[in-house]
Structures are given as structure tokens and as C-alpha cells.
Design an enzyme around this catalytic site. Sequence first.
Site, short mmCIF file in Angstrom:
data_model
loop_
_atom_site.label_atom_id
_atom_site.label_comp_id
_atom_site.label_asym_id
_atom_site.label_seq_id
_atom_site.Cartn_x
_atom_site.Cartn_y
_atom_site.Cartn_z
N LYS A 253 21.99 15.96 9.37
CA LYS A 253 22.54 14.90 10.20
C LYS A 253 21.91 14.92 11.59
O LYS A 253 21.43 13.89 12.09
CB LYS A 253 24.05 15.04 10.34
CG LYS A 253 24.72 13.91 11.11
CD LYS A 253 26.11 14.27 11.56
CE LYS A 253 26.05 15.08 12.85
NZ LYS A 253 27.36 15.26 13.50
N ASP A 271 27.72 10.99 9.51
CA ASP A 271 28.79 11.67 10.23
C ASP A 271 30.13 11.30 9.59
O ASP A 271 30.17 10.66 8.54
CB ASP A 271 28.75 11.31 11.71
CG ASP A 271 29.18 9.88 11.99
OD1 ASP A 271 29.27 9.08 11.02
OD2 ASP A 271 29.42 9.54 13.16
#
Length: 385
Positions: A253, A271
Site C-alpha cells: 500500500k 487502505d
Amino acid sequence: MKKSSASKKTAANTETAANTETGARTETAANTGKAASAGAGSGGKAAAKKTSAAKKAGAAKKTPAATKAATGQRSAAGQETAKKTAAKKAAPLKRQAPAKKPAVAPKKATVAVKGVAPAKTVTPASPRGESRTALVRRARRINRELAEVYPYAHPELDFENPFQLVVATVLSAQTTDLRVNQTTPALFAKYPTPEDLAAAVPEEVEEILRPTGFFRAKTRSVIGLSKALVEDFGGEVPGRLEDLVKLPGVGRKTAFVVLGNAYGRPGITVDTHFQRLVRRWRWTEETDPDKIEAAVGALFPKSDWTDLSHHVIWHGRRICHARKPACGACPIAPLCPAYGEGETDPEKAKKLLKYEKGGFPGQRLKPPQAYLDAGGKPAPPLGAG
């Protein structure tokens, strides 16, 4: 010969009458056949005619005894049915929950515009039985709609270079971008380069990062990644995924945030907001971030990945909240299979909007000019009222 024929006639008639009273048509037919074959000449034919006549008479009118028996059986069956019906009526009925009315999504959300009457409503799209082609079309249309709503969408972390972005992204775990943006000015003022942060005293860094939560673990991560940048990459943040994920505290991420926003290389940022919304929209049922990334990435061209991430995350923060989605103010309500999970009344939904959609400041202290031109407000610094 005549005596034998008469005897047989009497036997056939007697047996036929008995069979007629009991209603056993099969046995009567068999006995009639036997009498016809056993009789000779006119005697046999007469017996067959009499048998046929008796059969017709029996079928046309049942004996009083048989009729009475059948009537008694029907009466008994009727009484039994009546008893069962009365028992059912007497039994207490289970209370059933009222049927939930299906939510109806507005064709286009208009609550953000004053003086405009609510738009007509349509039934929200259902993903049940949705083909792969239909899913791709719906997903891409949602992204296009969100691009119109958030044309100024951008990463909501303040940064001026890749080093600041990677550090800020690591610090954003388990906290808001707003809190990170309020904390990093003091951090970067004291430690502007990887070399400076690599040589920092941990206790001093911890004190600066305390407002972000988990400040001891985050201190170890940012000091560790600064040392790795100095020792392995000459103090520069690498521009490759396989190199970025080797840094302490950096996962896929964080790596995609850096690649997409510091180097312009497409990546999907999975997320918590992104995960929640793509499942709510039925783009995928996966729960593992890596599998979500792969499933959603397959729905869009690679060039759309970075902006798609911004659009989805912005929508999750401003309108499609985790606990109380503002369904009545959602611009993609007709495309959302989860419409109705949140507040559908336009006026009530409007009160749930956050950040610039609700007239509040954004998350960045130094947002892009395009955001300010669109009416966005910068966030206040740490400690400001």
C-alpha cells in the site's frame, strides 16, 4: 345343456351383483369374460348381455348400503378437516417482523445544490447474476461519476519530495492523514533528509510523533527506513516496487502511494476506505488487501489505477462512511447495490457529509491549488482551535 347354461347364468348374475355393490370393476370384467366364453350359442350370448346390463345398472345407481357408507366416510373426513381448521385458528400465531421495504435510490443526488428539487428515484442496480462485462461497465461508470464529483482528488498527505511522502505514509497507519499532516512539519523541520533522520535520537523522534499514536513503533520504522535509504540506495527513495517493500514499515500500500504520487507510476492503494467501498459496491468479495488489489485492478486499465484510488478513498471519507453512509447525498446511488444501508433522507444525509462536502476543512495544511480553487479549505495546524 340348458340346465348347465341356466346355472352359469345365475352364477354370473349373482357374482356381478356382488361386484357391483362393492365397486370392484376389474373382477366383474374378468368374470364376465369367463361366463361369455363358457356359454354356448345363444345361452352364452344372453349371459353376456345380462352381465353387461347388470354392470350398467350398477354403475348408474349404487346400492343404498354403498351410498350410505360413502356418505358416512365423507362426513367423517369433513368433521376431521373442521377440527384441524379450528385447532389452527385456536393456536397462537407467531409474530412476524414487518416486511422491510426496499430502498429506492435517487437517480442523481442533488442535496448539495441549494434550491433544487429532489430528483426522480429509480431502483438501485442489483449485482445478482451480474455478468463480468456488466460488472466492468458498472465499476468504470462509478469511477467516471466520482471523477466528476472529485476532479481535484489528490493524496491527502502533505509532502514536497518522495522522502517526505514515504515517511508520512508510514506514519498514517492507525491514524488520520490530518493528524499526520499536523505532525510532520516539526519532524521534517528538524530532520529534513534521510541522513538526518537516520542519525536521530529515538526518544526525540518519539516525542514529536506521539500525537500519531503507536509512536514508538513508528519511530523505529522511520529511523530504520532512513538508514536503509542511506545504506542501500544512496539516500534516495527507490522508484521500484520490489525495492520499496524492502524498507522497514513499507508494504505494498505504502509503495503504491509513493510510486503513483511521487513517480507517476500507476498503483492501487488498498487502505481501509478502499477495502470497505469496493466490497460494498460488490466489485469483489475478497478481504485480503493483495487479492483486492488484483481483483479491482483487473476491472480497470492500468493507467486509471492511481486516480481510481484517490476517487474511492475520497468518497469513503466524505460520503460513504463506515457506520453511517450518507446514501441520500450519494452521487452514485443508482449504481450502488448497498444503497439504503445508510441515511436516505436527503436533508439528514447532508448533515453527515465531511470535509469540503460538508463545508469543513480538508486534511492537508498545504493542499494543491486546484483544491483551493474548487472551494476546499486547508486544515488547521496542530494545536489550532
